[in-house]
Write a protein that holds these residues in place. Structure first.
Motif, PDB file in Angstrom:
ATOM      1  N   ASN A  74      -5.216  -8.786  -8.469  1.00  0.00           N
ATOM      2  CA  ASN A  74      -6.101  -8.194  -7.469  1.00  0.00           C
ATOM      3  C   ASN A  74      -6.268  -9.173  -6.308  1.00  0.00           C
ATOM      4  O   ASN A  74      -7.223  -9.939  -6.249  1.00  0.00           O
ATOM      5  CB  ASN A  74      -7.447  -7.841  -8.099  1.00  0.00           C
ATOM      6  N   ARG A  75      -5.309  -9.129  -5.413  1.00  0.00           N
ATOM      7  CA  ARG A  75      -5.324  -9.933  -4.188  1.00  0.00           C
ATOM      8  C   ARG A  75      -5.197  -8.987  -3.002  1.00  0.00           C
ATOM      9  O   ARG A  75      -4.571  -7.927  -3.123  1.00  0.00           O
ATOM     10  CB  ARG A  75      -4.137 -10.902  -4.167  1.00  0.00           C
ATOM     11  N   PRO A  76      -5.761  -9.347  -1.857  1.00  0.00           N
ATOM     12  CA  PRO A  76      -5.719  -8.447  -0.702  1.00  0.00           C
ATOM     13  C   PRO A  76      -4.320  -7.960  -0.332  1.00  0.00           C
ATOM     14  O   PRO A  76      -4.122  -6.766  -0.097  1.00  0.00           O
ATOM     15  CB  PRO A  76      -6.345  -9.275   0.416  1.00  0.00           C
ATOM     16  N   ASP A  77      -3.332  -8.843  -0.272  1.00  0.00           N
ATOM     17  CA  ASP A  77      -1.988  -8.416   0.119  1.00  0.00           C
ATOM     18  C   ASP A  77      -1.393  -7.430  -0.884  1.00  0.00           C
ATOM     19  O   ASP A  77      -0.760  -6.434  -0.502  1.00  0.00           O
ATOM     20  CB  ASP A  77      -1.068  -9.621   0.309  1.00  0.00           C
ATOM     21  N   VAL A  78      -1.626  -7.669  -2.157  1.00  0.00           N
ATOM     22  CA  VAL A  78      -1.113  -6.784  -3.199  1.00  0.00           C
ATOM     23  C   VAL A  78      -1.853  -5.445  -3.162  1.00  0.00           C
ATOM     24  O   VAL A  78      -1.235  -4.377  -3.266  1.00  0.00           O
ATOM     25  CB  VAL A  78      -1.241  -7.441  -4.595  1.00  0.00           C
ATOM     26  N   LEU A  79      -3.163  -5.484  -2.971  1.00  0.00           N
ATOM     27  CA  LEU A  79      -3.947  -4.250  -2.911  1.00  0.00           C
ATOM     28  C   LEU A  79      -3.518  -3.378  -1.736  1.00  0.00           C
ATOM     29  O   LEU A  79      -3.352  -2.168  -1.885  1.00  0.00           O
ATOM     30  CB  LEU A  79      -5.444  -4.553  -2.832  1.00  0.00           C
ATOM     31  N   VAL A  80      -3.323  -3.967  -0.586  1.00  0.00           N
ATOM     32  CA  VAL A  80      -2.898  -3.192   0.585  1.00  0.00           C
ATOM     33  C   VAL A  80      -1.553  -2.519   0.302  1.00  0.00           C
ATOM     34  O   VAL A  80      -1.367  -1.328   0.583  1.00  0.00           O
ATOM     35  CB  VAL A  80      -2.849  -4.075   1.849  1.00  0.00           C
ATOM     36  N   ALA A  81      -0.619  -3.246  -0.287  1.00  0.00           N
ATOM     37  CA  ALA A  81       0.680  -2.653  -0.634  1.00  0.00           C
ATOM     38  C   ALA A  81       0.509  -1.530  -1.650  1.00  0.00           C
ATOM     39  O   ALA A  81       1.136  -0.470  -1.529  1.00  0.00           O
ATOM     40  CB  ALA A  81       1.617  -3.736  -1.171  1.00  0.00           C
ATOM     41  N   TRP A  82      -0.358  -1.751  -2.658  1.00  0.00           N
ATOM     42  CA  TRP A  82      -0.617  -0.728  -3.686  1.00  0.00           C
ATOM     43  C   TRP A  82      -1.202   0.532  -3.052  1.00  0.00           C
ATOM     44  O   TRP A  82      -0.788   1.648  -3.372  1.00  0.00           O
ATOM     45  CB  TRP A  82      -1.555  -1.291  -4.745  1.00  0.00           C
ATOM     46  N   LEU A  83      -2.157   0.362  -2.167  1.00  0.00           N
ATOM     47  CA  LEU A  83      -2.802   1.513  -1.528  1.00  0.00           C
ATOM     48  C   LEU A  83      -1.813   2.315  -0.688  1.00  0.00           C
ATOM     49  O   LEU A  83      -1.926   3.539  -0.597  1.00  0.00           O
ATOM     50  CB  LEU A  83      -3.972   1.054  -0.662  1.00  0.00           C
ATOM     51  N   ARG A  84      -0.863   1.655  -0.099  1.00  0.00           N
ATOM     52  CA  ARG A  84       0.113   2.346   0.750  1.00  0.00           C
ATOM     53  C   ARG A  84       1.178   3.060  -0.074  1.00  0.00           C
ATOM     54  O   ARG A  84       1.552   4.191   0.240  1.00  0.00           O
ATOM     55  CB  ARG A  84       0.769   1.363   1.705  1.00  0.00           C
ATOM     56  N   ASP A  85       1.689   2.395  -1.120  1.00  0.00           N
ATOM     57  CA  ASP A  85       2.803   2.980  -1.865  1.00  0.00           C
ATOM     58  C   ASP A  85       2.827   2.460  -3.300  1.00  0.00           C
ATOM     59  O   ASP A  85       3.688   1.653  -3.661  1.00  0.00           O
ATOM     60  CB  ASP A  85       4.121   2.681  -1.156  1.00  0.00           C
ATOM     61  N   ALA A  86       1.892   2.936  -4.102  1.00  0.00           N
ATOM     62  CA  ALA A  86       1.801   2.501  -5.499  1.00  0.00           C
ATOM     63  C   ALA A  86       3.087   2.757  -6.282  1.00  0.00           C
ATOM     64  O   ALA A  86       3.510   1.895  -7.059  1.00  0.00           O
ATOM     65  CB  ALA A  86       0.600   3.159  -6.173  1.00  0.00           C
ATOM     66  N   PRO A  87       3.763   3.901  -6.102  1.00  0.00           N
ATOM     67  CA  PRO A  87       4.987   4.130  -6.877  1.00  0.00           C
ATOM     68  C   PRO A  87       6.098   3.112  -6.591  1.00  0.00           C
ATOM     69  O   PRO A  87       6.931   2.857  -7.464  1.00  0.00           O
ATOM     70  CB  PRO A  87       5.422   5.539  -6.461  1.00  0.00           C
ATOM     71  N   ALA A  88       6.104   2.522  -5.422  1.00  0.00           N
ATOM     72  CA  ALA A  88       7.109   1.492  -5.126  1.00  0.00           C
ATOM     73  C   ALA A  88       6.867   0.247  -5.973  1.00  0.00           C
ATOM     74  O   ALA A  88       7.802  -0.486  -6.285  1.00  0.00           O
ATOM     75  CB  ALA A  88       7.087   1.137  -3.640  1.00  0.00           C
ATOM     76  N   MET A  89       5.608   0.020  -6.342  1.00  0.00           N
ATOM     77  CA  MET A  89       5.256  -1.143  -7.148  1.00  0.00           C
ATOM     78  C   MET A  89       5.294  -0.843  -8.645  1.00  0.00           C
ATOM     79  O   MET A  89       5.543  -1.737  -9.448  1.00  0.00           O
ATOM     80  CB  MET A  89       3.861  -1.630  -6.750  1.00  0.00           C
ATOM     81  N   ALA A  90       5.017   0.396  -8.995  1.00  0.00           N
ATOM     82  CA  ALA A  90       4.979   0.809 -10.399  1.00  0.00           C
ATOM     83  C   ALA A  90       5.475   2.253 -10.472  1.00  0.00           C
ATOM     84  O   ALA A  90       4.685   3.192 -10.349  1.00  0.00           O
ATOM     85  CB  ALA A  90       3.562   0.689 -10.949  1.00  0.00           C
ATOM     86  N   PRO A  91       6.776   2.441 -10.629  1.00  0.00           N
ATOM     87  CA  PRO A  91       7.340   3.799 -10.590  1.00  0.00           C
ATOM     88  C   PRO A  91       6.719   4.781 -11.582  1.00  0.00           C
ATOM     89  O   PRO A  91       6.736   5.985 -11.338  1.00  0.00           O
ATOM     90  CB  PRO A  91       8.824   3.565 -10.916  1.00  0.00           C
ATOM     91  N   ASP A  92       6.125   4.284 -12.670  1.00  0.00           N
ATOM     92  CA  ASP A  92       5.546   5.177 -13.666  1.00  0.00           C
ATOM     93  C   ASP A  92       4.078   5.501 -13.411  1.00  0.00           C
ATOM     94  O   ASP A  92       3.455   6.199 -14.195  1.00  0.00           O
ATOM     95  CB  ASP A  92       5.707   4.596 -15.065  1.00  0.00           C
ATOM     96  N   THR A  93       3.515   5.035 -12.289  1.00  0.00           N
ATOM     97  CA  THR A  93       2.110   5.315 -11.999  1.00  0.00           C
ATOM     98  C   THR A  93       1.923   6.779 -11.606  1.00  0.00           C
ATOM     99  O   THR A  93       2.830   7.406 -11.044  1.00  0.00           O
ATOM    100  CB  THR A  93       1.571   4.398 -10.884  1.00  0.00           C
ATOM    101  N   ALA A  94       0.751   7.291 -11.883  1.00  0.00           N
ATOM    102  CA  ALA A  94       0.408   8.647 -11.456  1.00  0.00           C
ATOM    103  C   ALA A  94      -0.133   8.655 -10.033  1.00  0.00           C
ATOM    104  O   ALA A  94      -0.260   9.711  -9.421  1.00  0.00           O
ATOM    105  CB  ALA A  94      -0.620   9.252 -12.411  1.00  0.00           C
ATOM    106  N   MET A  95      -0.455   7.467  -9.499  1.00  0.00           N
ATOM    107  CA  MET A  95      -1.005   7.393  -8.148  1.00  0.00           C
ATOM    108  C   MET A  95       0.109   7.628  -7.130  1.00  0.00           C
ATOM    109  O   MET A  95       1.134   6.950  -7.154  1.00  0.00           O
ATOM    110  CB  MET A  95      -1.655   6.030  -7.914  1.00  0.00           C
ATOM    111  N   PRO A  96      -0.101   8.585  -6.239  1.00  0.00           N
ATOM    112  CA  PRO A  96       0.947   8.869  -5.247  1.00  0.00           C
ATOM    113  C   PRO A  96       0.913   7.873  -4.090  1.00  0.00           C
ATOM    114  O   PRO A  96      -0.082   7.189  -3.874  1.00  0.00           O
ATOM    115  CB  PRO A  96       0.559  10.271  -4.750  1.00  0.00           C
ATOM    116  N   ALA A  97       2.012   7.835  -3.354  1.00  0.00           N
ATOM    117  CA  ALA A  97       2.017   7.088  -2.093  1.00  0.00           C
ATOM    118  C   ALA A  97       1.025   7.778  -1.173  1.00  0.00           C
ATOM    119  O   ALA A  97       0.906   8.997  -1.166  1.00  0.00           O
ATOM    120  CB  ALA A  97       3.416   7.080  -1.485  1.00  0.00           C
TER     121      ALA A  97
END
Length: 118
Positions: A74-97
């Motif tokens: 849980n770091r700002p740079d990682v969170l911003v990337a997650w919020l923009r495109d979670a599937p790019a970071m974790a393809p099996d996530t249910a959270m959409p881009a």
């Protein structure tokens, strides 16, 4: 006298949660974006009365969580990337881009970092 194990436990217990600030971001705009994007459909979001989703988990005390979705630090740079495109970071996530811009994701992250245990 505290032994090595005791000293280690004390040191761990005294570690402060890192302060997570995003310079130039606006938490109030972040909450507005959270409402507009419909994040509350999946997540329980403090500051939203409705909807109060439970599929994606609660965002209560988000700033004190060590991990994002149990996967990434849980770091700002990682969170911003997650919020923009979670599937790019974790393809099996249910959270959409989300389609959020970098600035918008920074605002949402700034809001999430206002959510502490108090």
């Amino acid at each position: 006298m505290i032994g090595l194990a005791g000293a280690t436990l004390v040191a761990c217990a005294e570690k402060a949660i890192p302060e997570r600030q995003i310079v130039g971001a606006d938490p109030a705009r972040g909450l507005t974006l959270i409402k507009a994007e419909g994040c509350g459909v999946c997540h329980r979001v403090p500051g939203l009365k409705w909807p109060r989703g439970g599929v994606g988990g609660s965002l209560d005390s988000f700033s004190s969580q060590a991990m994002i979705a149990g996967r990434s630090p849980n770091r700002p740079d990682v969170l911003v990337a997650w919020l923009r495109d979670a599937p790019a970071m974790a393809p099996d996530t249910a959270m959409p881009a989300s389609g959020l811009s970098e600035a918008q994701a920074r605002d949402v992250a700034a809001y999430l970092y206002t959510l502490d245990a108090d």
